[in-house]
Design an enzyme around this catalytic site. Structure first.
Site, PDB file in Angstrom:
ATOM      1  N   GLN A 110      32.662 -29.831  -3.847  1.00  0.00           N
ATOM      2  CA  GLN A 110      31.481 -30.619  -4.204  1.00  0.00           C
ATOM      3  C   GLN A 110      30.180 -29.924  -3.815  1.00  0.00           C
ATOM      4  O   GLN A 110      29.174 -30.098  -4.480  1.00  0.00           O
ATOM      5  CB  GLN A 110      31.551 -32.011  -3.561  1.00  0.00           C
ATOM      6  CG  GLN A 110      32.624 -32.908  -4.154  1.00  0.00           C
ATOM      7  CD  GLN A 110      32.534 -33.135  -5.648  1.00  0.00           C
ATOM      8  OE1 GLN A 110      33.556 -33.324  -6.312  1.00  0.00           O
ATOM      9  NE2 GLN A 110      31.338 -33.120  -6.224  1.00  0.00           N
TER      10      GLN A 110
ATOM     11  N   GLU B 249      28.996 -27.788 -19.084  1.00  0.00           N
ATOM     12  CA  GLU B 249      29.297 -27.866 -17.656  1.00  0.00           C
ATOM     13  C   GLU B 249      29.871 -26.553 -17.130  1.00  0.00           C
ATOM     14  O   GLU B 249      30.675 -25.911 -17.808  1.00  0.00           O
ATOM     15  CB  GLU B 249      30.338 -28.976 -17.473  1.00  0.00           C
ATOM     16  CG  GLU B 249      30.529 -29.372 -16.052  1.00  0.00           C
ATOM     17  CD  GLU B 249      31.451 -30.582 -15.994  1.00  0.00           C
ATOM     18  OE1 GLU B 249      31.126 -31.490 -15.251  1.00  0.00           O
ATOM     19  OE2 GLU B 249      32.464 -30.590 -16.689  1.00  0.00           O
TER      20      GLU B 249
ATOM     21  N   ILE C 285      36.454 -38.063 -17.398  1.00  0.00           N
ATOM     22  CA  ILE C 285      37.143 -36.799 -17.698  1.00  0.00           C
ATOM     23  C   ILE C 285      37.840 -36.980 -19.054  1.00  0.00           C
ATOM     24  O   ILE C 285      38.462 -38.013 -19.295  1.00  0.00           O
ATOM     25  CB  ILE C 285      38.204 -36.490 -16.613  1.00  0.00           C
ATOM     26  CG1 ILE C 285      37.556 -36.415 -15.227  1.00  0.00           C
ATOM     27  CG2 ILE C 285      38.947 -35.200 -16.932  1.00  0.00           C
ATOM     28  CD1 ILE C 285      38.563 -36.237 -14.087  1.00  0.00           C
TER      29      ILE C 285
ATOM     30  N   GLU D 240      25.555 -31.265 -20.090  1.00  0.00           N
ATOM     31  CA  GLU D 240      26.823 -31.946 -19.818  1.00  0.00           C
ATOM     32  C   GLU D 240      26.899 -32.294 -18.340  1.00  0.00           C
ATOM     33  O   GLU D 240      26.877 -31.415 -17.495  1.00  0.00           O
ATOM     34  CB  GLU D 240      27.990 -31.024 -20.211  1.00  0.00           C
ATOM     35  CG  GLU D 240      29.341 -31.666 -20.038  1.00  0.00           C
ATOM     36  CD  GLU D 240      30.479 -30.776 -20.534  1.00  0.00           C
ATOM     37  OE1 GLU D 240      30.207 -29.659 -21.023  1.00  0.00           O
ATOM     38  OE2 GLU D 240      31.632 -31.202 -20.427  1.00  0.00           O
ATOM     39  N   ARG D 241      26.946 -33.591 -18.077  1.00  0.00           N
ATOM     40  CA  ARG D 241      26.988 -34.101 -16.693  1.00  0.00           C
ATOM     41  C   ARG D 241      25.744 -33.724 -15.891  1.00  0.00           C
ATOM     42  O   ARG D 241      24.819 -33.096 -16.390  1.00  0.00           O
ATOM     43  CB  ARG D 241      28.230 -33.644 -15.975  1.00  0.00           C
ATOM     44  CG  ARG D 241      29.456 -34.399 -16.395  1.00  0.00           C
ATOM     45  CD  ARG D 241      30.422 -34.481 -15.215  1.00  0.00           C
ATOM     46  NE  ARG D 241      31.658 -35.096 -15.615  1.00  0.00           N
ATOM     47  CZ  ARG D 241      31.834 -36.408 -15.646  1.00  0.00           C
ATOM     48  NH1 ARG D 241      30.849 -37.207 -15.312  1.00  0.00           N
ATOM     49  NH2 ARG D 241      32.983 -36.897 -16.016  1.00  0.00           N
TER      50      ARG D 241
ATOM     51  N   THR E 144      32.173 -32.187 -24.182  1.00  0.00           N
ATOM     52  CA  THR E 144      32.015 -30.852 -24.777  1.00  0.00           C
ATOM     53  C   THR E 144      31.937 -30.957 -26.303  1.00  0.00           C
ATOM     54  O   THR E 144      31.096 -30.317 -26.936  1.00  0.00           O
ATOM     55  CB  THR E 144      33.194 -29.937 -24.360  1.00  0.00           C
ATOM     56  OG1 THR E 144      33.293 -29.996 -22.932  1.00  0.00           O
ATOM     57  CG2 THR E 144      32.984 -28.510 -24.781  1.00  0.00           C
ATOM     58  N   THR E 145      32.790 -31.779 -26.891  1.00  0.00           N
ATOM     59  CA  THR E 145      32.778 -31.958 -28.353  1.00  0.00           C
ATOM     60  C   THR E 145      31.438 -32.537 -28.794  1.00  0.00           C
ATOM     61  O   THR E 145      30.898 -32.164 -29.836  1.00  0.00           O
ATOM     62  CB  THR E 145      33.922 -32.920 -28.775  1.00  0.00           C
ATOM     63  OG1 THR E 145      35.081 -32.588 -28.037  1.00  0.00           O
ATOM     64  CG2 THR E 145      34.199 -32.843 -30.252  1.00  0.00           C
TER      65      THR E 145
HETATM   66  P1  DGT Z   1      35.179 -33.561 -21.651  1.00  0.00           P
HETATM   67  O1  DGT Z   1      34.499 -32.573 -22.548  1.00  0.00           O
HETATM   68  O2  DGT Z   1      34.574 -34.937 -21.760  1.00  0.00           O
HETATM   69  O3  DGT Z   1      36.666 -33.562 -21.832  1.00  0.00           O
HETATM   70  O4  DGT Z   1      34.817 -33.109 -20.173  1.00  0.00           O
HETATM   71  P2  DGT Z   1      35.709 -32.438 -19.069  1.00  0.00           P
HETATM   72  O5  DGT Z   1      36.859 -33.324 -18.759  1.00  0.00           O
HETATM   73  O6  DGT Z   1      35.988 -31.018 -19.425  1.00  0.00           O
HETATM   74  O7  DGT Z   1      34.674 -32.389 -17.847  1.00  0.00           O
HETATM   75  P3  DGT Z   1      34.552 -33.350 -16.588  1.00  0.00           P
HETATM   76  O8  DGT Z   1      33.217 -33.116 -15.972  1.00  0.00           O
HETATM   77  O9  DGT Z   1      34.794 -34.770 -16.961  1.00  0.00           O
HETATM   78  O10 DGT Z   1      35.679 -32.844 -15.598  1.00  0.00           O
HETATM   79  C1  DGT Z   1      35.724 -31.541 -15.059  1.00  0.00           C
HETATM   80  C2  DGT Z   1      36.798 -31.429 -13.984  1.00  0.00           C
HETATM   81  O11 DGT Z   1      36.202 -31.339 -12.671  1.00  0.00           O
HETATM   82  C3  DGT Z   1      37.710 -32.620 -13.904  1.00  0.00           C
HETATM   83  O12 DGT Z   1      38.993 -32.147 -13.600  1.00  0.00           O
HETATM   84  C4  DGT Z   1      37.130 -33.446 -12.782  1.00  0.00           C
HETATM   85  C5  DGT Z   1      36.654 -32.416 -11.824  1.00  0.00           C
HETATM   86  N1  DGT Z   1      35.569 -32.850 -10.880  1.00  0.00           N
HETATM   87  C6  DGT Z   1      35.675 -33.185  -9.574  1.00  0.00           C
HETATM   88  N2  DGT Z   1      34.509 -33.424  -9.003  1.00  0.00           N
HETATM   89  C7  DGT Z   1      33.607 -33.269  -9.932  1.00  0.00           C
HETATM   90  C8  DGT Z   1      32.200 -33.419  -9.934  1.00  0.00           C
HETATM   91  O13 DGT Z   1      31.506 -33.710  -8.963  1.00  0.00           O
HETATM   92  N3  DGT Z   1      31.638 -33.229 -11.096  1.00  0.00           N
HETATM   93  C9  DGT Z   1      32.366 -32.927 -12.205  1.00  0.00           C
HETATM   94  N4  DGT Z   1      31.731 -32.808 -13.335  1.00  0.00           N
HETATM   95  N5  DGT Z   1      33.667 -32.730 -12.237  1.00  0.00           N
HETATM   96  C10 DGT Z   1      34.290 -32.910 -11.117  1.00  0.00           C
END
Ligand code: DGT
Length: 230
Positions: free
Chosen positions: A80, A51, A29, A103-104, A34-35
């Site tokens: 989930q 995402e 996280i 993304e992911r 995104t960047t």
């Molecule tokens: P970035 O651009 O690297 O800062 O990416 P983030 O932080 O916007 O995106 P990500 O996927 O790391 O996190 C999205 C939010 O969703 C974060 O609060 C964690 C939560 N989350 C919980 N379970 C899941 C899951 O199964 N997949 C993803 N992607 N996020 C999850």
């Protein structure tokens, strides 16, 4: 010049009939996924799939991400299962370009997030079993193409500071220990290969660098990604 244009068009057409070169962008996280995707906006012939966090924040007015953070024991399963659906939709979305950057993935949802929720008891073993069966069923029955994984590797403390700075309301209470555990799961999946299948070769990028320096780091991956663009 005319022949060149026709060649290029035919090249594009045949490329569009082929499967796109599919790249998953993974990392903790706040690691800058995104960047990273935004960096590739400048190039033609690439489809960028960010995402679906906004969908998770607003399903018929319900913020599933917020519900999950506020009461994980109650909402993790619901969250989930919706993540699984939206991720499958992204994997299956047809693209007319020769390169697709996503993304992911279903993989990090299962091997990092669901795995963490199972290990710390947020998911009941029966709930975990259902999510795991969905994952296995999809994996077995539905073709999911992956050609390369870009792993944005970070230090937990660095991304924790970023998360606090960006102040996404749902993430305000995210403790450093959670980020450390997610980091370990990404490492075990993509680097140590200890417990889960890795569906493609991994390109690792140092994503601790701040915004002013990261572009240089991103550029190092351009060749591997763009060589497939027409
Ligand atoms: P970035 O651009 O690297 O800062 O990416 P983030 O932080 O916007 O995106 P990500 O996927 O790391 O996190 C999205 C939010 O969703 C974060 O609060 C964690 C939560 N989350 C919980 N379970 C899941 C899951 O199964 N997949 C993803 N992607 N996020 C999850």
């Amino acid at each position: 010049n005319f022949c060149f244009k026709v060649d290029r068009l035919l090249g594009k057409m045949s490329a569009s009939n082929l499967k796109p070169f599919t790249v998953l962008v993974e990392g903790n996280i706040g690691s800058g996924k995104t960047t990273f995707l935004e960096h590739f906006q400048q190039f033609q012939d690439i489809t960028l799939l960010t995402e679906p966090v906004e969908e998770w924040r607003n399903l018929k007015g319900w913020n599933l991400l917020d519900l999950m953070y506020k009461d994980p024991a109650k909402w993790a399963m619901t969250f989930q299962s919706y993540v699984t659906m939206t991720m499958l939709d992204m994997h299956r979305r047809p693209t007319s370009t020769p390169v697709k950057l996503m993304e992911r993935s279903l993989y990090s949802a299962r091997y990092c997030f669901v795995e963490h929720m199972m290990r710390n008891g947020t998911l009941h073993p029966a709930q975990f079993a259902v999510l795991d069966e969905w994952f296995r069923f999809i994996h077995r029955e539905i073709p999911i193409d992956v050609d390369l994984i870009v792993y944005l590797k970070t230090t937990p403390q660095v991304v924790h500071d970023r998360i606090k700075k960006r102040a996404r309301s749902e993430e305000q209470c995210v403790p450093l220990s959670y980020i450390e555990e997610l980091h370990k799961l990404h490492e075990d999946w993509l680097v140590n290969r200890t417990f889960a299948e890795c569906p493609a070769p991994v390109l690792m990028i140092d994503a601790d660098l701040d915004l002013s320096q990261i572009t240089e780091e991103y550029k190092k991956s351009e060749h591997q990604i763009l060589k497939r663009a027409v």
